[in-house]
Design a protein around this motif. Structure first.
Motif, PDB file in Angstrom:
ATOM      1  N   SER A 146      91.169 -92.138  69.544  1.00  0.00           N
ATOM      2  CA  SER A 146      90.701 -90.676  67.856  1.00  0.00           C
ATOM      3  C   SER A 146      91.541 -90.888  66.528  1.00  0.00           C
ATOM      4  CB  SER A 146      91.285 -90.130  68.603  1.00  0.00           C
ATOM      5  OG  SER A 146      91.245 -88.649  67.819  1.00  0.00           O
ATOM      6  N   THR A 147      90.430 -91.178  65.756  1.00  0.00           N
ATOM      7  CA  THR A 147      91.372 -91.300  64.436  1.00  0.00           C
ATOM      8  C   THR A 147      90.845 -90.283  63.780  1.00  0.00           C
ATOM      9  OG1 THR A 147      90.519 -93.332  64.065  1.00  0.00           O
ATOM     10  CG2 THR A 147      92.800 -93.497  64.901  1.00  0.00           C
ATOM     11  N   GLU A 148      91.258 -89.659  62.106  1.00  0.00           N
ATOM     12  CA  GLU A 148      90.391 -89.194  60.792  1.00  0.00           C
ATOM     13  C   GLU A 148      90.953 -89.519  60.414  1.00  0.00           C
ATOM     14  OE1 GLU A 148      87.555 -87.086  64.310  1.00  0.00           O
ATOM     15  OE2 GLU A 148      87.133 -88.326  62.008  1.00  0.00           O
ATOM     16  N   LYS A 149      89.948 -89.089  58.718  1.00  0.00           N
ATOM     17  CA  LYS A 149      91.095 -89.152  57.840  1.00  0.00           C
ATOM     18  C   LYS A 149      91.347 -88.108  57.342  1.00  0.00           C
ATOM     19  CE  LYS A 149      87.983 -93.513  55.928  1.00  0.00           C
ATOM     20  NZ  LYS A 149      89.368 -93.880  55.661  1.00  0.00           N
ATOM     21  N   VAL A 177      93.929 -96.569  60.628  1.00  0.00           N
ATOM     22  CA  VAL A 177      94.901 -96.435  61.237  1.00  0.00           C
ATOM     23  C   VAL A 177      94.185 -97.098  62.728  1.00  0.00           C
ATOM     24  CG1 VAL A 177      96.141 -94.914  59.836  1.00  0.00           C
ATOM     25  CG2 VAL A 177      94.146 -94.237  61.533  1.00  0.00           C
ATOM     26  N   SER A 178      94.833 -97.328  63.918  1.00  0.00           N
ATOM     27  CA  SER A 178      94.500 -97.309  64.669  1.00  0.00           C
ATOM     28  C   SER A 178      95.633 -96.667  66.078  1.00  0.00           C
ATOM     29  CB  SER A 178      94.018 -99.132  64.771  1.00  0.00           C
ATOM     30  OG  SER A 178      95.478 -99.257  65.481  1.00  0.00           O
ATOM     31  N   ARG A 232      97.824 -97.364  71.510  1.00  0.00           N
ATOM     32  CA  ARG A 232      98.178 -96.753  72.594  1.00  0.00           C
ATOM     33  C   ARG A 232      98.764 -94.561  72.494  1.00  0.00           C
ATOM     34  NH1 ARG A 232     100.735-101.844  72.275  1.00  0.00           N
ATOM     35  NH2 ARG A 232     103.043 -99.918  71.940  1.00  0.00           N
ATOM     36  N   THR A 233      99.027 -94.603  72.826  1.00  0.00           N
ATOM     37  CA  THR A 233      99.819 -93.383  72.346  1.00  0.00           C
ATOM     38  C   THR A 233     100.669 -93.589  71.700  1.00  0.00           C
ATOM     39  OG1 THR A 233      98.684 -92.487  74.872  1.00  0.00           O
ATOM     40  CG2 THR A 233     100.593 -90.953  73.579  1.00  0.00           C
ATOM     41  N   GLU A 234     101.619 -94.178  72.278  1.00  0.00           N
ATOM     42  CA  GLU A 234     102.743 -93.708  71.573  1.00  0.00           C
ATOM     43  C   GLU A 234     103.285 -94.875  70.191  1.00  0.00           C
ATOM     44  OE1 GLU A 234     102.171 -94.907  74.013  1.00  0.00           O
ATOM     45  OE2 GLU A 234     103.015 -97.801  74.418  1.00  0.00           O
ATOM     46  N   HIS A 235     101.791 -95.434  69.708  1.00  0.00           N
ATOM     47  CA  HIS A 235     101.970 -95.990  68.753  1.00  0.00           C
ATOM     48  C   HIS A 235     100.479 -96.060  68.044  1.00  0.00           C
ATOM     49  CE1 HIS A 235     101.905-101.097  67.384  1.00  0.00           C
ATOM     50  NE2 HIS A 235     102.958-100.031  67.022  1.00  0.00           N
ATOM     51  N   PHE A 236     100.866 -96.345  66.372  1.00  0.00           N
ATOM     52  CA  PHE A 236     100.235 -96.206  65.165  1.00  0.00           C
ATOM     53  C   PHE A 236     100.618 -96.390  64.316  1.00  0.00           C
ATOM     54  CE2 PHE A 236      96.935 -93.262  64.266  1.00  0.00           C
ATOM     55  CZ  PHE A 236      96.657 -92.084  62.991  1.00  0.00           C
TER      56      PHE A 236
END
Lengths: 115, 110
Positions: B54-57, B66-67, B70-74
């Protein structure tokens, strides 16, 4: 739409003097309110928060803030400033019951402390 | 004490280079955010994520992407850096309204 205003871009106080940083918000009901501090070269750290209840909120590092509904304000105070308090301070507003947990940040106030 | 990390802390890079700013958190928070901070200190939300895939501007248009695999990595990526991308980039995570911020990456594009 909600908004938050920090009318003072810079404030200079002498060490040991009292401090008040202003924050005004625009929102139809009582928002959630926050103060963050950013030391040079660092991220933001939460100082205190207001969700409901007692309108005088105590935070870390000796800071407190008072929610005044009639003035739509949430001013940050400290009775005696230390040189280490020199930093940028951000007020933020959140909408209760918003599942997105969106925060609106003010433009910040830079605090300078005179020795 | 919240654990959210950003690397590198400082980056000076030439125009046209591809860069990736790393952000990791160990708190298991679903929500993560990227803010761009102008020299005048104001914070602008450029990306956010409510969970894996899930990513949003955000509110401020950005040429970055962005990607969230994994939960911990953005991570945040700029395909072709330009001088206008010079800024400080702050990553944050949260479970609710309480944001936990990383120390930031100061990017300079020459």
């Amino acid at each position: 739409a909600q908004s938050v205003t920090q009318p003072d871009i810079h404030i200079t106080v002498s060490e040991g003097a009292s401090l008040e940083l202003r924050c005004n918000y625009s929102y139809g009901a009582t928002p959630y309110l926050f103060w963050y501090v950013q030391s040079p070269g660092q991220g933001l750290q939460l100082l205190l928060k207001y969700f409901s209840g007692d309108t005088l909120v105590q935070g870390i590092k000796g800071f407190e803030a008072e929610f005044k509904r009639s003035q739509s304000s949430f001013n940050l105070r400290k009775p005696s400033v230390h040189w280490s308090d020199a930093a940028e301070y951000f007020c933020a507003v959140g909408t209760p019951m918003d599942s997105s947990y969106k925060l609106i940040f003010g433009s910040g106030t830079r605090l300078l402390v005179r020795p | 004490e919240a654990d959210i990390y950003q690397t590198p802390r400082y980056l000076v890079i030439g125009t046209g280079k591809k860069i990736t700013l790393e952000c990791s958190q160990t708190m298991g928070h679903d929500k993560m955010y990227w803010y761009q901070q102008d020299p005048g200190m104001e914070l602008h939300l450029i990306h956010y994520s409510y969970g894996v895939n899930s990513t949003e501007k955000g509110d401020l248009s950005s040429e970055s992407t962005v990607s969230r695999i994994r939960t911990e990595h953005f991570p945040l990526t700029l395909e072709s850096a330009r001088p206008s991308h010079t800024s400080q980039y702050l990553c944050a995570s949260s479970e609710s309204y309480l944001r936990y911020f990383g120390p930031g990456t100061r990017l300079t594009v020459t």
